[in-house]
Design a protein around this motif. Structure first.
Motif: not given
Length: 401
Positions: A254-268, A318-321
């Protein structure tokens, strides 16, 4: 270069109000489900129903509020929407005190706040072009979308934190406080945003039809609508397959999944920062196509991975950015080609068309994963995303400066 909007007091008040409102909206997306699960003991089916009740107003009321924002003062609609959300959330502690709060109450609160969220989101996009000049729209959209991206990161954390540290009634009041801040800030704007007198008369159906007709009759708006429909359908399918892929194929915690999904936020956030300058330097058409292609190719790479959390985070970043860059560039184009008196109806029509396909896309993503496997379903959904930049490439928007 247009003057900086930070020197415009009315825009700063608008930005503060929009930012506070988005934080409250994102916090409530977490607070209400957590109240259902932790306080009321809701089952999985009841929680799913709550999510559906929260999202249903997007399809039911978008077109109506688009017409209403164009025939009235859009900013007044924003003010009333946030005042309404603050009052409705404020009823939760009162119902707790009277010992009458239960799931029916929560469903009602979720539905009403969902209606007011649709009202606010349509109204703020219709209000911005009335508040600032068209040459300032790229900068204005960049600042507003940047704060909205930040709310996606901070809002759920605030909602979850309040539920962890406080009781459910106090957490509801804390969420309501964001809407009070927005209400107070928006009330202080002095610049008028009155619509043209001609838009205040006539039936609502006629005015809704005018917005739909413009979207399908204008080649630029029609292209954006087609690209949005393709993207939203494919994205909904991708998210369904993506969550299954991360949890069941790669067996992330769950923690790893959260880190992966949260990475799009700083990119955005980064995409919001660059979205005001890139189109001015390279042209809107080129930025749309290249940014959309980069974000979609990033998702195309995901099915080839075997569990590297760092690489997954990089691809999500990259996707979020670049997806955020596309969103803001598309928004600036839409606002520029749409007459002021039709801003609300056009954004409502585009939201209705794009978001209306998301439930079907989610269903298709689940069916593909069940029959072809999570990795293959994710790959097909990512290929579907690539139809969006192809739509821009085959349209006159590719030449847009």
């Amino acid at each position: 270069m247009p003057p900086t909007l930070w020197a415009d007091r009315d825009f700063v008040r608008f930005w503060i109000g929009q930012t506070a409102s988005q934080l409250g909206a994102q916090a409530s997306q977490v607070t209400l489900p957590l109240i259902a699960v932790t306080t009321l003991g809701a089952s999985a089916a009841q929680l799913g129903l709550l999510r559906a009740v929260q999202q249903a107003p997007i399809l039911l009321f978008s077109l109506y509020f688009g017409a209403l924002a164009d025939r009235s003062r859009a900013r007044r609609l924003m003010v009333l929407s946030d005042l309404g959300r603050a009052l409705v959330l404020g009823l939760i502690p009162i119902a707790f005190l009277l010992d009458v709060f239960g799931l029916p109450w929560l469903y009602a609160v979720a539905f009403v706040t969902g209606i007011l969220m649709v009202s606010f989101d349509v109204a703020y996009q219709a209000s911005l072009p009335r508040l600032i000049g068209r040459e300032q729209l790229p900068q204005g959209n960049s600042l507003l979308e940047g704060s909205r991206s930040a709310s996606w990161i901070c809002g759920p954390a605030l909602g979850g934190g309040m539920m962890s540290l406080l009781t459910a009634p106090i957490a509801a009041l804390g969420t309501a406080a964001f809407f009070v801040v927005s209400f107070l800030s928006l009330q202080r704007i002095r610049r008028s945003d009155a619509p043209p007198p001609a838009e205040r008369v006539g039936g609502m159906l006629r005015q809704i039809r005018a917005g739909v007709t413009l979207v399908f009759g204008n080649v630029t708006l029609r292209t954006i609508a087609i690209a949005s429909c393709v993207y939203q359908f494919s994205y909904a399918a991708l998210i369904t397959a993506y969550l299954l892929f991360l949890s069941r194929t790669l067996h992330l915690s769950g923690a790893e999944l959260g880190l992966v999904l949260a990475a799009s936020g700083p990119g955005a956030l980064l995409g919001s920062y660059f979205s005001a300058s890139l189109p001015r330097r390279f042209g809107y058409g080129r930025v749309l196509i290249v940014a959309a292609l980069i974000s979609d190719v990033a998702m195309l790479c995901v099915p080839a991975l075997d569990g590297s959390v760092v690489l997954l985070m990089v691809l999500n970043f990259l996707y979020g950015t670049f997806s955020q860059t596309v969103d803001i560039a598309t928004m600036a184009i839409r606002q520029t080609v749409t007459p002021l008196e039709l801003q609300g109806r056009v954004v409502a029509t585009l939201n209705f068309l794009g978001l209306g396909l998301m439930p079907i896309g989610s269903l298709v993503g689940g069916v593909l994963a069940a029959h072809l496997g999570n990795r293959s379903a994710l790959l097909l959904a990512a290929l579907g995303l690539c139809l969006s930049p192809l739509t821009f490439l085959l349209s006159p928007l590719r030449k847009l400066r």
